[in-house]
Scaffold this motif. Structure first.
Motif, PDB file in Angstrom:
ATOM      1  N   LEU A  82      36.939  38.015  32.686  1.00  0.00           N
ATOM      2  CA  LEU A  82      37.390  38.996  33.673  1.00  0.00           C
ATOM      3  C   LEU A  82      38.864  39.359  33.514  1.00  0.00           C
ATOM      4  CD1 LEU A  82      36.627  40.782  36.030  1.00  0.00           C
ATOM      5  CD2 LEU A  82      36.981  38.838  37.567  1.00  0.00           C
TER       6      LEU A  82
ATOM      7  N   LEU B 152      33.134  46.858  39.272  1.00  0.00           N
ATOM      8  CA  LEU B 152      32.851  45.950  38.160  1.00  0.00           C
ATOM      9  C   LEU B 152      31.358  45.795  37.944  1.00  0.00           C
ATOM     10  CD1 LEU B 152      33.931  43.719  36.130  1.00  0.00           C
ATOM     11  CD2 LEU B 152      33.483  42.098  38.002  1.00  0.00           C
TER      12      LEU B 152
ATOM     13  N   GLN C 175      28.497  35.789  39.657  1.00  0.00           N
ATOM     14  CA  GLN C 175      29.791  36.096  39.068  1.00  0.00           C
ATOM     15  C   GLN C 175      30.762  36.669  40.096  1.00  0.00           C
ATOM     16  OE1 GLN C 175      27.618  38.115  35.598  1.00  0.00           O
ATOM     17  NE2 GLN C 175      29.482  37.411  34.570  1.00  0.00           N
ATOM     18  N   VAL C 176      30.264  36.928  41.308  1.00  0.00           N
ATOM     19  CA  VAL C 176      31.118  37.472  42.360  1.00  0.00           C
ATOM     20  C   VAL C 176      32.209  36.490  42.779  1.00  0.00           C
ATOM     21  CG1 VAL C 176      29.814  36.702  44.407  1.00  0.00           C
ATOM     22  CG2 VAL C 176      31.046  38.884  44.457  1.00  0.00           C
TER      23      VAL C 176
ATOM     24  N   SER D 297      34.979  37.543  40.737  1.00  0.00           N
ATOM     25  CA  SER D 297      35.370  38.909  41.104  1.00  0.00           C
ATOM     26  C   SER D 297      36.190  38.933  42.380  1.00  0.00           C
ATOM     27  CB  SER D 297      34.124  39.780  41.273  1.00  0.00           C
ATOM     28  OG  SER D 297      33.366  39.809  40.093  1.00  0.00           O
TER      29      SER D 297
ATOM     30  N   VAL E 163      38.506  42.266  43.097  1.00  0.00           N
ATOM     31  CA  VAL E 163      37.648  43.413  42.771  1.00  0.00           C
ATOM     32  C   VAL E 163      37.035  43.971  44.053  1.00  0.00           C
ATOM     33  CG1 VAL E 163      35.481  44.057  41.636  1.00  0.00           C
ATOM     34  CG2 VAL E 163      37.153  42.638  40.431  1.00  0.00           C
TER      35      VAL E 163
ATOM     36  N   GLN F  25      31.430  44.786  43.099  1.00  0.00           N
ATOM     37  CA  GLN F  25      30.693  44.301  41.931  1.00  0.00           C
ATOM     38  C   GLN F  25      29.266  44.794  42.011  1.00  0.00           C
ATOM     39  OE1 GLN F  25      30.952  40.089  40.700  1.00  0.00           O
ATOM     40  NE2 GLN F  25      28.722  40.071  40.509  1.00  0.00           N
TER      41      GLN F  25
ATOM     42  N   THR G 298      35.631  41.556  48.848  1.00  0.00           N
ATOM     43  CA  THR G 298      34.831  42.057  47.733  1.00  0.00           C
ATOM     44  C   THR G 298      33.411  42.329  48.204  1.00  0.00           C
ATOM     45  OG1 THR G 298      36.127  40.909  46.057  1.00  0.00           O
ATOM     46  CG2 THR G 298      33.864  41.482  45.471  1.00  0.00           C
TER      47      THR G 298
END
Length: 382
Positions: free
Chosen positions: A282, A297, A304-305, A308, A313, A316, A350
């Motif tokens: 990332l 993203l 995978q958050v 993020s 981010v 996502q 996020t």
């Protein structure tokens, strides 16, 4: 090497035991109980279960293992899907039968009645599941407020497809239908969030080729999923670039509409960590971005958050879960992923959108987890 052998042995033993249970429960509900464990029907039913127990894993190994024999994959996948449905409804049948027994409704007639109901429901759901998986997905539209999004980008349309899993069953015409439906949504951006295929470019390119027809003035972006890494992910990255898509291999692009900008980034699936030059990175994907611009993203797996959100981010977009694909498998998916489907909020504001997927993996079936083409309509957060 010793640890790898132990791990492989544990996996094989687990598969053998799980399949044994998946065949044993239907055998008890549909064969042993209704026949009283005697007679021709009992022997035929028991024999069929034994044959299935042997043939299903053999077909799966021949189809999905090194031989990559597509006819075996089709047989194994269909059998596994039907087996799962029958297993689940046989379990429900056992519960119903037990409840009826407590209520005083017992006997061979009741046992046979429950067995017939299980067969009818399983058959109906299997047929419905095949139809649901093979049709062109319906469109799911979701409005999302993005902090820092410029007013000039209000109403930006991001169309998401993911988990197409082009594989043994030829879906070239389905692929063309998906492209037509995507283009009908008038996308500004199209993102393909991984698990494009199962197999090599040589074997699957005809099914993927129609994706060259996707139209999106601000860009068509592609990331790898875990299934690309079962073959040669780099070949698929190169192929997608050759038909006009922009692979986001731990990279980003800044899109511009009339002077208003947005960062679209993408990272590899964690399965790529064992492949040289691959694996999610990332910081590399976001290197050089304007910190004042919001980031969308593409990351294949919802979990995978965590990274993020730590990176700030704003949105996502993921797939991977298939929404469970065949009910009630979503309960098992939830053990591995923080979200199974839909829009969710996570730490540091996020947002995560998890698609149920556009195609299917393995069994050509979807039960109570319909596929989707997603239109994410972005708005400034007021």
């Amino acid at each position: 090497m010793g640890r790898e052998l132990v791990g492989t042995a544990v996996l094989l033993i687990s598969i053998v035991l799980v399949l044994a249970v998946m065949f044993a429960v239907p055998w008890w509900v549909l064969v042993a109980g209704p026949t009283g464990r005697s007679g021709t029907a009992y022997r035929i039913g028991t024999g069929a279960c034994v044959v299935g127990y042997v043939c299903v894993p053999v077909a799966m190994v021949l189809g999905h293992g090194p031989p990559q024999f597509d006819p075996a994959a089709i047989v194994g996948d269909v059998a596994l899907g039907v087996l799962w449905v029958v297993f689940v409804w046989s379990l429900i049948g056992l519960v119903v039968r037990g409840g009826l027994g407590v209520a005083g409704v017992k006997g061979l007639r009741t046992t046979r009645g429950v067995a017939v109901a299980v067969v009818v429901v399983s058959l109906g759901l299997s047929v419905f599941g095949v139809y649901e998986a093979r049709r062109i997905p319906q469109v799911r539209t979701v409005d999302i407020a993005i902090p820092g999004l410029a007013d000039g980008l209000d109403g930006l349309r991001v169309v998401v497809i993911t988990d197409t899993h082009f594989a043994a069953l030829d879906r070239e015409q389905w692929s063309k239908g998906v492209v037509d439906r995507v283009n009908a949504q008038r996308p500004d951006i199209v993102g393909l969030a991984g698990d494009l295929v199962d197999g090599s470019v040589h074997k699957r390119r005809d099914q993927v080729a129609p994706l060259a027809g996707v139209e999106a003035p601000l860009g068509r972006f592609y990331i790898t999923g875990n299934h690309e890494y079962l073959d040669d992910a780099q070949s698929w990255i190169d192929y997608m670039a050759s038909i006009g898509w922009q692979p986001l291999h731990n990279a980003h692009r800044t899109v511009d509409r009339d002077g208003d900008r947005l960062v679209v980034a993408g990272i590899d699936d964690p399965a790529g960590a064992d492949v040289a030059g691959h694996g999610p990175d990332l910081p590399a994907a976001l290197a050089g971005t304007d910190p004042a611009l919001p980031v969308v993203l593409l990351a294949h797996q919802p979990k995978q958050v965590a990274d993020s959100s730590a990176a700030g981010v704003e949105l996502q977009i993921s797939g991977h879960t298939h929404g469970g694909q065949i009910w009630p498998f979503h309960y098992l998916v939830r053990l591995d992923q923080p979200v199974v489907q839909g829009l969710s909020k996570h730490a540091d504001n996020t947002q995560l959108y998890t698609s149920r997927g556009t195609g299917y993996w393995g069994p050509p079936m979807r039960v109570f987890a319909p596929s989707e083409i997603t239109v994410l309509v972005l708005h400034p957060q007021r």
